[in-house]
Design a protein around this motif. Sequence first.
Motif, mmCIF file in Angstrom:
data_model
loop_
_atom_site.group_PDB
_atom_site.id
_atom_site.type_symbol
_atom_site.label_atom_id
_atom_site.label_comp_id
_atom_site.label_asym_id
_atom_site.label_seq_id
_atom_site.Cartn_x
_atom_site.Cartn_y
_atom_site.Cartn_z
ATOM 1 N N PRO A 237 0.774 -1.245 0.000
ATOM 2 C CA PRO A 237 0.000 0.000 0.000
ATOM 3 C C PRO A 237 0.805 1.295 0.000
ATOM 4 C CG PRO A 237 -1.028 -1.591 1.436
ATOM 5 C CD PRO A 237 0.297 -2.174 1.041
ATOM 6 N N HIS A 238 2.118 1.219 0.225
ATOM 7 C CA HIS A 238 2.905 2.455 0.125
ATOM 8 C C HIS A 238 3.268 2.766 -1.325
ATOM 9 C CE1 HIS A 238 6.205 -0.435 -0.287
ATOM 10 N NE2 HIS A 238 6.942 0.562 -0.747
ATOM 11 N N PHE A 239 2.931 1.868 -2.252
ATOM 12 C CA PHE A 239 3.353 1.947 -3.655
ATOM 13 C C PHE A 239 2.127 2.285 -4.501
ATOM 14 C CE2 PHE A 239 6.209 -0.611 -6.812
ATOM 15 C CZ PHE A 239 5.840 0.185 -7.872
ATOM 16 N N ASN A 240 2.109 3.476 -5.104
ATOM 17 C CA ASN A 240 0.992 3.879 -5.956
ATOM 18 C C ASN A 240 1.434 3.937 -7.413
ATOM 19 O OD1 ASN A 240 -1.925 5.310 -5.707
ATOM 20 N ND2 ASN A 240 -0.799 6.188 -7.430
ATOM 21 N N VAL A 241 0.682 3.266 -8.280
ATOM 22 C CA VAL A 241 0.884 3.378 -9.723
ATOM 23 C C VAL A 241 -0.070 4.464 -10.215
ATOM 24 C CG1 VAL A 241 0.754 2.201 -11.944
ATOM 25 C CG2 VAL A 241 1.488 0.937 -9.903
ATOM 26 N N ASN A 242 0.466 5.583 -10.650
ATOM 27 C CA ASN A 242 -0.391 6.685 -11.087
ATOM 28 C C ASN A 242 -1.095 6.361 -12.395
ATOM 29 O OD1 ASN A 242 0.533 8.199 -8.910
ATOM 30 N ND2 ASN A 242 2.171 9.136 -10.105
ATOM 31 N N ARG A 243 -0.311 5.982 -13.398
ATOM 32 C CA ARG A 243 -0.844 5.648 -14.719
ATOM 33 C C ARG A 243 -0.129 4.405 -15.218
ATOM 34 N NH1 ARG A 243 0.326 10.073 -18.811
ATOM 35 N NH2 ARG A 243 -0.927 8.685 -20.127
ATOM 36 N N LEU A 244 -0.881 3.532 -15.859
ATOM 37 C CA LEU A 244 -0.292 2.327 -16.428
ATOM 38 C C LEU A 244 -0.833 2.177 -17.846
ATOM 39 C CD1 LEU A 244 1.464 -0.166 -16.060
ATOM 40 C CD2 LEU A 244 -0.496 -1.324 -15.025
ATOM 41 N N GLU A 245 -0.011 2.533 -18.831
ATOM 42 C CA GLU A 245 -0.414 2.466 -20.235
ATOM 43 C C GLU A 245 0.085 1.154 -20.824
ATOM 44 O OE1 GLU A 245 0.049 5.989 -22.965
ATOM 45 O OE2 GLU A 245 1.411 4.594 -23.967
ATOM 46 N N ILE A 246 -0.840 0.389 -21.437
ATOM 47 C CA ILE A 246 -0.461 -0.908 -21.987
ATOM 48 C C ILE A 246 -1.009 -1.042 -23.405
ATOM 49 C CG2 ILE A 246 -0.261 -2.062 -19.759
ATOM 50 C CD1 ILE A 246 -3.059 -3.180 -20.136
ATOM 51 N N MET A 247 -0.240 -1.685 -24.271
ATOM 52 C CA MET A 247 -0.640 -1.915 -25.656
ATOM 53 C C MET A 247 -0.176 -3.306 -26.069
ATOM 54 S SD MET A 247 0.334 1.452 -27.886
ATOM 55 C CE MET A 247 -0.630 2.967 -27.859
ATOM 56 N N PRO A 248 -0.827 -3.894 -27.072
ATOM 57 C CA PRO A 248 -0.250 -5.098 -27.667
ATOM 58 C C PRO A 248 1.028 -4.728 -28.411
ATOM 59 C CG PRO A 248 -2.122 -4.357 -28.960
ATOM 60 C CD PRO A 248 -2.086 -3.495 -27.737
ATOM 61 N N THR A 249 1.923 -5.688 -28.546
ATOM 62 C CA THR A 249 3.176 -5.432 -29.254
ATOM 63 C C THR A 249 2.921 -4.999 -30.682
ATOM 64 O OG1 THR A 249 4.178 -7.143 -27.868
ATOM 65 C CG2 THR A 249 5.417 -6.450 -29.804
ATOM 66 N N THR A 250 1.816 -5.439 -31.256
ATOM 67 C CA THR A 250 1.509 -5.119 -32.648
ATOM 68 C C THR A 250 0.988 -3.703 -32.848
ATOM 69 O OG1 THR A 250 -0.700 -6.063 -32.341
ATOM 70 C CG2 THR A 250 1.003 -7.510 -33.259
ATOM 71 N N GLN A 251 0.743 -2.985 -31.771
ATOM 72 C CA GLN A 251 0.189 -1.632 -31.867
ATOM 73 C C GLN A 251 1.257 -0.608 -31.503
ATOM 74 O OE1 GLN A 251 -2.969 -0.697 -29.048
ATOM 75 N NE2 GLN A 251 -3.935 0.714 -30.474
ATOM 76 N N ALA A 252 1.254 0.520 -32.167
ATOM 77 C CA ALA A 252 2.183 1.609 -31.832
ATOM 78 C C ALA A 252 1.530 2.926 -32.229
ATOM 79 C CB ALA A 252 3.524 1.422 -32.539
ATOM 80 N N PHE A 253 2.311 4.002 -32.203
ATOM 81 C CA PHE A 253 1.779 5.325 -32.468
ATOM 82 C C PHE A 253 1.851 5.626 -33.957
ATOM 83 C CE2 PHE A 253 2.069 5.497 -28.051
ATOM 84 C CZ PHE A 253 3.340 5.073 -27.684
ATOM 85 N N GLY A 254 0.818 6.294 -34.468
ATOM 86 C CA GLY A 254 0.794 6.649 -35.885
ATOM 87 C C GLY A 254 1.439 8.006 -36.121
ATOM 88 N N PRO A 255 1.783 8.301 -37.368
ATOM 89 C CA PRO A 255 2.317 9.630 -37.679
ATOM 90 C C PRO A 255 1.219 10.681 -37.590
ATOM 91 C CG PRO A 255 1.937 8.387 -39.677
ATOM 92 C CD PRO A 255 1.669 7.437 -38.538
ATOM 93 N N LEU A 256 1.611 11.928 -37.388
ATOM 94 C CA LEU A 256 0.647 13.009 -37.403
ATOM 95 C C LEU A 256 0.057 13.150 -38.810
ATOM 96 C CD1 LEU A 256 2.497 15.704 -35.270
ATOM 97 C CD2 LEU A 256 0.546 14.320 -34.583
ATOM 98 N N ALA A 257 -1.246 13.385 -38.863
ATOM 99 C CA ALA A 257 -1.914 13.512 -40.161
ATOM 100 C C ALA A 257 -1.608 14.854 -40.811
ATOM 101 C CB ALA A 257 -3.420 13.353 -39.970
ATOM 102 N N ILE A 258 -1.370 14.820 -42.085
ATOM 103 C CA ILE A 258 -1.103 16.045 -42.847
ATOM 104 C C ILE A 258 -1.993 16.048 -44.080
ATOM 105 C CG2 ILE A 258 0.620 17.365 -44.151
ATOM 106 C CD1 ILE A 258 2.765 16.041 -42.364
ATOM 107 N N HIS A 259 -2.778 17.107 -44.238
ATOM 108 C CA HIS A 259 -3.605 17.239 -45.431
ATOM 109 C C HIS A 259 -2.802 17.904 -46.539
ATOM 110 C CE1 HIS A 259 -6.991 17.972 -48.051
ATOM 111 N NE2 HIS A 259 -6.647 19.264 -48.115
ATOM 112 N N ARG A 260 -2.812 17.286 -47.699
ATOM 113 C CA ARG A 260 -2.065 17.836 -48.844
ATOM 114 C C ARG A 260 -3.050 18.181 -49.969
ATOM 115 N NH1 ARG A 260 3.208 16.881 -47.497
ATOM 116 N NH2 ARG A 260 3.569 15.110 -46.105
ATOM 117 N N THR A 261 -2.795 19.253 -50.655
ATOM 118 C CA THR A 261 -3.706 19.684 -51.711
ATOM 119 C C THR A 261 -3.576 18.851 -52.975
ATOM 120 O OG1 THR A 261 -2.093 21.323 -52.454
ATOM 121 C CG2 THR A 261 -3.777 22.037 -50.853
ATOM 122 N N LYS A 262 -2.462 18.134 -53.110
ATOM 123 C CA LYS A 262 -2.265 17.267 -54.277
ATOM 124 C C LYS A 262 -1.812 15.894 -53.828
ATOM 125 C CE LYS A 262 -1.049 20.967 -57.509
ATOM 126 N NZ LYS A 262 -0.043 21.467 -58.459
#
Length: 262
Positions: A237-262
């Motif tokens: 009880p002296h140990f607090n986990v504030n945030r625990l983010e978990i993902m499958p190994t197959t998932q990761a972060f995508g690139p930021l989206a950019i709108h292009r005119t062409k």
Amino acid sequence: MKTMTYANNAPHKPATVLITGATGGFGGAFARRFAAIGSKLVLAGRKADRLKALRDELNTEVHTIEVDVRDRTAIEQAFGTLPAGFDEVETLINNAGLALGTDPAQKADLDDWETMIDTNDKGLVFCTRALLPGMIERGRGHVVNIGSTAGSYPYPGGNVYCASKAFVKQFSLSLRADLQGTGVRVTNVEPGMVETDFSLVRFKGDAEKAGKVYADTTPLTPDDVAEAVFWAATLPPHFNVNRLEIMPTTQAFGPLAIHRTK
């Protein structure tokens, strides 16, 4: 208010665990994991038949509550009148939640938005507020909120769902600030892709659409998430986990989206 002291490295067994959304995939997995160590369980959900089936399956003491977390009065009544033996909830797992739709904001259904806010945010705070005073009075407790990576990483069509989970993240961190010195812990567990009925609910029963979400990849399972929650809840009880983010190994972060005119 009294503050409990514990041996620094002693593992912790929550005596009584209350789980909302207990009839879903996560809820059942959480219940089975804590039942395995003999914790008493309070299972809250909207479907009486599923609550009964889960209760009958578990080899521990169980109290069930048929309730919708969106109903503030019903939550206050049910959580305020728990029977003896279940009335000192040590660990609250705020699991009830859902996503509805993936339309862009300008086309989204306002009823869907309202349902997500009422369930994911208002329901969560109703349940938390109902049990916090007792935890503080006893000098021990743990609020485990089930957030999402969507609360940190938005995506097209996520709009209110992502925002509702960002609320859960900030509410969890703010609780930590408020509860310093009370002996009450707060953890936000933030899963990424997990294969449950989540997508089936999101697409309102369209199994084909739901299946495509998990096709040709290896998502997490409810048992994986349950293990993460169990780990955080059974630390000394002296140990607090504030945030625990978990993902499958197959998932990761995508690139930021950019709108292009062409």
